[in-house]
Design an enzyme around this catalytic site. Structure first.
Site, PDB file in Angstrom:
ATOM      1  N   GLU A 205     -17.708 -47.432  22.226  1.00 36.59           N
ATOM      2  CA  GLU A 205     -18.243 -47.806  21.328  1.00 36.59           C
ATOM      3  C   GLU A 205     -19.646 -48.393  20.632  1.00 36.59           C
ATOM      4  OE1 GLU A 205     -15.907 -48.585  22.880  1.00 36.59           O
ATOM      5  OE2 GLU A 205     -13.282 -48.847  22.793  1.00 36.59           O
TER       6      GLU A 205
ATOM      7  N   PHE B 192      -2.994 -60.306  25.595  1.00 38.45           N
ATOM      8  CA  PHE B 192      -4.135 -58.928  25.755  1.00 38.45           C
ATOM      9  C   PHE B 192      -4.605 -58.546  25.064  1.00 38.45           C
ATOM     10  CE2 PHE B 192      -3.856 -54.532  25.735  1.00 38.45           C
ATOM     11  CZ  PHE B 192      -4.055 -54.634  27.780  1.00 38.45           C
ATOM     12  N   GLN B 193      -5.941 -58.327  25.516  1.00 39.91           N
ATOM     13  CA  GLN B 193      -7.260 -57.198  24.952  1.00 39.91           C
ATOM     14  C   GLN B 193      -7.616 -58.824  23.852  1.00 39.91           C
ATOM     15  OE1 GLN B 193      -6.604 -53.771  23.992  1.00 39.91           O
ATOM     16  NE2 GLN B 193      -7.346 -53.535  25.847  1.00 39.91           N
TER      17      GLN B 193
ATOM     18  N   LYS C  86      -3.683 -58.235  14.170  1.00 41.41           N
ATOM     19  CA  LYS C  86      -3.064 -57.370  14.006  1.00 41.41           C
ATOM     20  C   LYS C  86      -1.624 -57.393  12.918  1.00 41.41           C
ATOM     21  CE  LYS C  86      -0.480 -53.826  16.312  1.00 41.41           C
ATOM     22  NZ  LYS C  86      -0.026 -53.401  17.884  1.00 41.41           N
TER      23      LYS C  86
ATOM     24  N   MET D 147     -42.212 -46.808  30.075  1.00 39.61           N
ATOM     25  CA  MET D 147     -42.753 -47.664  29.585  1.00 39.61           C
ATOM     26  C   MET D 147     -42.971 -48.754  30.910  1.00 39.61           C
ATOM     27  SD  MET D 147     -43.746 -48.586  27.213  1.00 39.61           S
ATOM     28  CE  MET D 147     -43.437 -48.339  25.533  1.00 39.61           C
TER      29      MET D 147
HETATM   30  C1  LIG Z   1     -41.287 -50.328  23.062  1.00 41.21           C
HETATM   31  C2  LIG Z   1     -41.600 -51.055  21.742  1.00 41.21           C
HETATM   32  C3  LIG Z   1     -42.077 -50.880  21.013  1.00 41.21           C
HETATM   33  C4  LIG Z   1     -43.286 -51.681  19.870  1.00 41.21           C
HETATM   34  N1  LIG Z   1     -43.986 -51.917  19.803  1.00 41.21           N
HETATM   35  C5  LIG Z   1     -44.717 -52.078  18.479  1.00 41.21           C
HETATM   36  C6  LIG Z   1     -45.691 -51.304  17.479  1.00 41.21           C
HETATM   37  O1  LIG Z   1     -46.501 -51.209  19.275  1.00 41.21           O
HETATM   38  N2  LIG Z   1     -45.710 -51.700  16.390  1.00 41.21           N
HETATM   39  C7  LIG Z   1     -44.820 -51.733  15.850  1.00 41.21           C
HETATM   40  O2  LIG Z   1     -45.250 -52.766  14.075  1.00 41.21           O
HETATM   41  N3  LIG Z   1     -43.494 -52.306  16.211  1.00 41.21           N
HETATM   42  C8  LIG Z   1     -43.525 -52.245  17.480  1.00 41.21           C
HETATM   43  N4  LIG Z   1     -41.970 -52.511  18.010  1.00 41.21           N
HETATM   44  C9  LIG Z   1     -41.296 -52.835  17.201  1.00 41.21           C
HETATM   45  C10 LIG Z   1     -41.239 -54.225  17.062  1.00 41.21           C
HETATM   46  O3  LIG Z   1     -40.257 -54.940  17.979  1.00 41.21           O
HETATM   47  C11 LIG Z   1     -40.728 -54.665  15.486  1.00 41.21           C
HETATM   48  O4  LIG Z   1     -39.705 -54.201  15.367  1.00 41.21           O
HETATM   49  C12 LIG Z   1     -41.545 -54.465  14.299  1.00 41.21           C
HETATM   50  O5  LIG Z   1     -42.848 -54.455  14.371  1.00 41.21           O
HETATM   51  C13 LIG Z   1     -40.627 -55.389  13.112  1.00 41.21           C
HETATM   52  O6  LIG Z   1     -40.706 -54.332  11.388  1.00 41.21           O
HETATM   53  P1  LIG Z   1     -40.881 -55.486  10.456  1.00 41.21           P
HETATM   54  O7  LIG Z   1     -42.048 -56.224  10.540  1.00 41.21           O
HETATM   55  O8  LIG Z   1     -41.436 -54.141   9.370  1.00 41.21           O
HETATM   56  O9  LIG Z   1     -39.869 -55.646  10.078  1.00 41.21           O
HETATM   57  P2  LIG Z   1     -38.067 -55.051  10.213  1.00 41.21           P
HETATM   58  O10 LIG Z   1     -37.226 -55.638  11.371  1.00 41.21           O
HETATM   59  O11 LIG Z   1     -38.004 -53.967   9.168  1.00 41.21           O
HETATM   60  O12 LIG Z   1     -37.890 -56.375   9.404  1.00 41.21           O
HETATM   61  C14 LIG Z   1     -37.876 -56.302   7.632  1.00 41.21           C
HETATM   62  C15 LIG Z   1     -38.846 -57.308   7.420  1.00 41.21           C
HETATM   63  O13 LIG Z   1     -38.498 -57.314   5.366  1.00 41.21           O
HETATM   64  C16 LIG Z   1     -37.737 -57.918   4.417  1.00 41.21           C
HETATM   65  N5  LIG Z   1     -36.995 -56.989   3.694  1.00 41.21           N
HETATM   66  C17 LIG Z   1     -35.721 -56.577   4.179  1.00 41.21           C
HETATM   67  N6  LIG Z   1     -35.912 -55.846   2.738  1.00 41.21           N
HETATM   68  C18 LIG Z   1     -36.026 -56.547   1.911  1.00 41.21           C
HETATM   69  C19 LIG Z   1     -36.438 -56.465   0.629  1.00 41.21           C
HETATM   70  N7  LIG Z   1     -35.799 -55.663  -0.734  1.00 41.21           N
HETATM   71  N8  LIG Z   1     -37.677 -56.650  -0.416  1.00 41.21           N
HETATM   72  C20 LIG Z   1     -38.545 -57.943   1.109  1.00 41.21           C
HETATM   73  N9  LIG Z   1     -38.608 -57.478   1.987  1.00 41.21           N
HETATM   74  C21 LIG Z   1     -37.619 -57.413   2.592  1.00 41.21           C
HETATM   75  C22 LIG Z   1     -36.569 -58.915   5.580  1.00 41.21           C
HETATM   76  O14 LIG Z   1     -36.783 -59.967   5.093  1.00 41.21           O
HETATM   77  C23 LIG Z   1     -37.523 -58.352   6.953  1.00 41.21           C
HETATM   78  O15 LIG Z   1     -38.588 -59.700   7.776  1.00 41.21           O
HETATM   79  C24 LIG Z   1     -42.118 -52.097  19.103  1.00 41.21           C
HETATM   80  C25 LIG Z   1     -40.409 -51.554  19.603  1.00 41.21           C
HETATM   81  C26 LIG Z   1     -40.419 -51.357  20.970  1.00 41.21           C
HETATM   82  C27 LIG Z   1     -38.850 -51.357  21.600  1.00 41.21           C
HETATM   83  C1  LIG Z   2     -30.230 -51.432  27.226  1.00 43.53           C
HETATM   84  C2  LIG Z   2     -31.730 -50.917  27.570  1.00 43.53           C
HETATM   85  N1  LIG Z   2     -31.923 -51.643  28.528  1.00 43.53           N
HETATM   86  C3  LIG Z   2     -33.565 -51.698  29.603  1.00 43.53           C
HETATM   87  C4  LIG Z   2     -34.300 -51.691  28.625  1.00 43.53           C
HETATM   88  C5  LIG Z   2     -35.915 -51.687  28.620  1.00 43.53           C
HETATM   89  N2  LIG Z   2     -36.436 -50.643  29.025  1.00 43.53           N
HETATM   90  C6  LIG Z   2     -37.739 -50.263  28.044  1.00 43.53           C
HETATM   91  S1  LIG Z   2     -38.062 -48.867  28.121  1.00 43.53           S
HETATM   92  C7  LIG Z   2     -37.068 -48.547  29.667  1.00 43.53           C
HETATM   93  C8  LIG Z   2     -37.384 -47.169  29.738  1.00 43.53           C
HETATM   94  C9  LIG Z   2     -36.877 -46.165  29.340  1.00 43.53           C
HETATM   95  O1  LIG Z   2     -37.174 -45.272  29.839  1.00 43.53           O
HETATM   96  P1  LIG Z   2     -36.528 -43.414  29.487  1.00 43.53           P
HETATM   97  O2  LIG Z   2     -35.786 -43.028  28.200  1.00 43.53           O
HETATM   98  O3  LIG Z   2     -37.215 -42.510  30.721  1.00 43.53           O
HETATM   99  O4  LIG Z   2     -37.637 -43.261  28.480  1.00 43.53           O
HETATM  100  P2  LIG Z   2     -39.795 -43.827  28.714  1.00 43.53           P
HETATM  101  O5  LIG Z   2     -40.276 -44.387  29.292  1.00 43.53           O
HETATM  102  O6  LIG Z   2     -39.801 -43.255  29.994  1.00 43.53           O
HETATM  103  O7  LIG Z   2     -40.059 -42.167  27.827  1.00 43.53           O
HETATM  104  C10 LIG Z   2     -36.218 -49.759  29.772  1.00 43.53           C
HETATM  105  C11 LIG Z   2     -35.495 -49.875  30.824  1.00 43.53           C
HETATM  106  C12 LIG Z   2     -34.286 -51.492  27.422  1.00 43.53           C
HETATM  107  N3  LIG Z   2     -35.112 -51.063  26.151  1.00 43.53           N
HETATM  108  N4  LIG Z   2     -33.270 -50.990  26.712  1.00 43.53           N
END
Ligand SMILES: Cc1cc2nc3c(=O)[nH]c(=O)nc-3n(C[C@H](O)[C@H](O)[C@H](O)COP(=O)(O)OP(=O)(O)OC[C@H]3O[C@@H](n4cnc5c(N)ncnc54)[C@H](O)[C@@H]3O)c2cc1C
Ligand SMILES: Cc1ncc(C[n+]2csc(CCOP(=O)(O)OP(=O)(O)O)c2C)c(N)n1
Ligand SMILES: [Mg+2]
Lengths: 607, 163
Positions: free
Chosen positions: A79, A141-142, A191, A508
């Protein structure tokens, strides 16, 4: 038998009594059971695909699905995959994704996917089965309290208590999910509500209004005027745009405004593609793994126009040192996003598109222009930051560099692919090196950072756009979190290309351990990584392992030439590679960790 | 600062848990919460007392407004308003202390609504600080139990929180 009745009997063999009050379809009242009502609602809503998995509490609904072909059901293998696939379908098309799961474990399995959509404001409607109303609360159940479990990770949820309210509730769910700041909405359906023996008149409301929910659209005129004045008086301006521009379909307006002003623009991870990356005004992504020039420009700016971005902590870094010289204008549809973490000077609550349109009108109608001399000086500084070449990596390495694979993918697909990703280093390389030039092409989990998102997401996108190239950039750890969906990809013939950047590490995590835990790589690698080629083959797909840099291009070309096959490309990459630049936790924008690239002079000051 | 937020919310099952869940999930504090249906049975009126600086209160009201079931809300603390809380106190009495308790109740305009040879139940309404003062005034070891409704409030003047 009346002709209308014959028509309905043909369409709904399982439907009940039919009351025809008027002409052909107009004004007629149809009596249907809850299960059929649900399916009919989806048809009336124009839903193409439902991603789901059957079980006891939804059997009546699945029986109703069996009797029709308009709404196609995609049977996933878990799911979580259903929620991610529907979510990615929504991200790629702009239409709401639909999920159907059973009660208990079906619903709990979907929760990760629901939370993923919630954090990135993606419109989803999740239909979950529930135990029959009379036994709710008896640990049947469930049974789980699905409404309770999902409450913190949905925009809204409903428990249907009366089959007569089912159609209206479904309409409300779609309405709430897709308007204002979008988000997932769950409808929990006991259900007995879908009992085939209980039939009630069916009517799907065309429009709905809710007294407690009236999302704003147009921004405050006075605020917009003030914003324009501030923008035109800026000396070191920058546009910081985010996912809201993609969600609000406002990329054209953003492009026009940016070019009209000649301002530098940076985008968040979620905003990528709204403004074309190859354009010279684009400084690259900002934030933790953003470019040197984007982060420095943010830090030194005097005016920031934040558009549909929410000042996430990955973007701002240390809050007390965030953009110390800037006055901030913030356009966001959600008032709660404004001044949540960073105080702003000119808040504009509204939908990006109309607000940007109004700004454009004002600028064009007025005779003020940005100060071209100041702007030129600002660009000169930015160019000097660009010279740092912060994304440079070792191109002469004998090992496959992950960045190189993404660059080659970009070239082989002409920059036109839909790219989904999992979470980790590979996600950042994708963001940095695939230069997205259209919105809705970059499909990734930003807010929740959900490993396992990429593969089901790719399937959802491919169903929406069967003729487009769809690639899933992943890592050997992430891909294993939803690997079972390879089976779904075969069943529905969704030939996606999996680009596994296999560094034999949770890269990472390993990178953080290298920087902050003196290389103590605690549990960040697995000793037993499967043979992905055999695994792909076992699922009926093509597997290709690539170990040499010179084979990267050819393998990608081969994969994309196999138009009707899902291909698993297992690239054995340099396991020591890190993502640069990096703003470490708790540091500010101008305090970046940079790679000392071979191409860069060593004596320069980094920040 | 202390704020009293008055909320009109759809009288749906689960509405209360949406509000309570929001506060716990976002780490806002709730001092008290009262809720009951209004003259329109489809709506409930909730009064919530919380504390926080201006930024936190701004986020709280924005986040509450974002809940789909919330129809309207106001921060009563922003304008002239009236606040009342209901309290029931069961007090241990002895022959000697009865007179003193009765006069205390009179001073605070409370009512004695139940009497046994060894106890009174006192009903009192008023500003929460008045109820605090009453409790403070009672001998500590005389109080058997205290039940308080938490404050509810309404703004002064003809304007009001309605549809
Ligand atoms: C491993 C990892 C590393 C990351 N590193 C970075 C990084 O280096 N840099 C980075 O930027 N992010 C990074 N992120 C992502 C970060 O965690 C956030 O998800 C991201 O920065 C949020 O983007 P955003 O501010 O565009 O907001 P979003 O989450 O896209 O939110 C959208 C915003 O726009 C508003 N909005 C929606 N629709 C409308 C509309 N029609 N009109 C006006 N407003 C609207 C919403 O209310 C909200 O405030 C990383 C994520 C991961 C998993
Ligand atoms: C469901 C979940 N569990 C744990 C994490 C924490 N986490 C972030 S990046 C990462 C490693 C990802 O490894 P891989 O998919 O091999 O990507 P790589 O960074 O090596 O490119 C982990 C464990 C997560 N983001 N999501
Ligand atoms: Mg890895």
């Amino acid at each position: 038998m009346d002709i209308n009745e014959v028509v309905y009997q043909t369409f709904f063999p399982a439907a009940g009594k039919i009351i025809i009050l008027g002409g052909f379809f107009e004004g007629s009242i149809l009596e249907l059971s809850g299960g059929h009502i649900l399916v009919q609602c989806l048809k009336d809503e124009g839903v193409e695909y439902v991603f789901g998995y059957p079980g006891g509490a939804v059997l009546h609904i699945y029986d109703a699905i069996f009797h029709q072909e308009d709404v196609k059901h995609i049977l996933v293998r878990h799911e979580q995959g259903a929620a991610h696939a529907a979510d990615a379908y929504a991200r790629a098309t702009g239409k709401p994704g639909v999920v159907l799961v059973t009660s208990g474990p079906g619903a709990t399995n979907a929760v990760t996917g629901i939370a993923t959509a919630y954090m990135d404001s993606i419109p989803l409607v999740i239909l979950s089965g529930q135990v029959p109303s009379p036994v709710i609360g008896s640990d049947a159940f469930q049974e789980v309290d699905t409404v309770g479990i999902t409450r913190p990770c949905v925009k809204h949820n409903f428990l249907v208590k009366d089959v007569n309210l089912l159609a209206e509730t479904i309409k409300k769910a779609f309405y709430v999910a897709t308007t204002g700041r979008p988000g997932p909405v769950l409808v929990d359906i006991p259900k007995d509500i879908t009992d085939p023996n209980i039939k009630v008149p069916y009517h799907y409301p065309e429009k709905i209004s809710m007294r407690s929910y009236n999302p704003v659209v147009s921004g405050h005129k006075g605020q917009i005027k003030k914003a324009v004045e501030l923008l035109l008086s800026a000396k070191r301006p920058i546009i910081y745009s985010g996912g809201g521009v993609v969600l609000g379909e406002a990329h054209r307006e953003l492009i026009e405004l940016t070019r009209l002003l000649g301002f530098p623009i940076t985008q968040t991870l979620m905003g990528l593609g709204a403004y074309p990356a190859p354009d010279p005004l684009f400084l690259g992504m900002l934030g933790m793994h953003g470019t040197y020039e984007a982060n420095m420009a943010m830090h030194e700016s005097d005016v920031i126009l934040a558009v549909g971005a929410r000042f996430d902590d990955r973007v701002t870094g240390k809050l007390t040192e965030f953009c110390p010289y800037a006055k901030i204008i913030h356009i966001d549809i959600d008032p709660a996003s404004i001044s949540k973490t960073v105080k702003v000077d000119i808040p504009i609550v509204g939908d990006v598109k109309p607000v940007l349109e109004q700004m454009l009108e004002l600028i064009k109608a007025g005779n003020l222009k940005p100060d071209s001399e100041e702007l030129k000086a600002w660009w000169d500084v930015i160019e000097s930051w660009r010279q740092v070449d912060c994304l440079a990596y070792d191109r002469d390495s004998g090992l496959i560099k992950p960045q190189y694979v993404v660059e080659q993918l970009y070239q082989v697909t002409g920059g036109n692919a839909y790219v989904t990703s999992d979470v980790g280093q590979h996600q950042m390389y994708a963001a940095q090196f695939y230069h997205f030039n259209k919105p809705r092409r970059w499909i990734n989990s930003g807010g929740l950072g959900t490993m396992g998102f990429g593969l089901p997401a790719a399937i959802g996108v491919k169903l929406a756009f069967p003729d487009a190239d769809v690639a899933c950039i992943t890592g050997e750890a992430s891909i294993q979190m939803c690997i079972q969906e390879l089976s779904t990809a075969l069943q529905y013939n969704t030939p996606v290309k999996i680009v596994n950047l296999n560094n034999r590490y949770m890269g990472m995590v390993r990178q953080w351990q290298e920087f902050s835990y003196q290389c103590r790589y605690s549990q960040s690698y697995m000793d037993t990584i499967p043979d992905f080629v055999k695994l792909a083959e076992a699922y009926g797909h093509v597997g290709i392992r690539v170990e040499q840099p010179e084979d990267v291009r050819g393998a990608l070309e081969e994969a994309f030439s196999l138009k009707d096959r899902t291909v698993f490309l297992d690239f054995v990459t340099d396991r020591t590679e890190n993502v640069y630049p990096m703003i470490e936790a708790g540091k500010a924008h101008h305090d970046m960790k940079l790679r000392v690239a071979p191409s860069a002079p060593l004596d320069r000051e980094l920040s | 600062m202390r704020h009293i937020i008055s909320i009109l919310i759809e009288n749906e099952s689960g509405a209360l848990s949406r509000v309570a869940g929001l506060f716990s999930a976002r780490g806002y504090n709730i001092e008290s919460l009262t809720v009951a249906p209004t003259e329109d049975p489809s709506l409930s009126r909730m009064t919530l007392v919380t504390r926080g600086n201006d930024e936190i209160i701004e986020q709280i009201t924005k986040q509450l407004n974002k809940l789909i079931d919330v129809v309207k809300l106001i921060d009563l603390a922003e304008s002239e308003h009236i606040e009342r809380e209901l309290m029931l106190v069961k007090i241990k009495t002895t022959l000697e202390s009865r007179e003193e308790v009765r006069s205390m109740v009179d001073i605070f305009r409370g009512k004695i609504i139940d009497v046994t040879p060894s106890s009174y139940v006192v009903e009192m309404t008023g500003h929460s600080s008045k109820l605090d003062a009453f409790i403070h005034g009672c001998a500590a070891d005389s109080i058997i139990e205290v039940v308080r409704s938490g404050p509810t409030g309404i703004s002064r003047g003809e304007k009001g929180l309605h549809l």
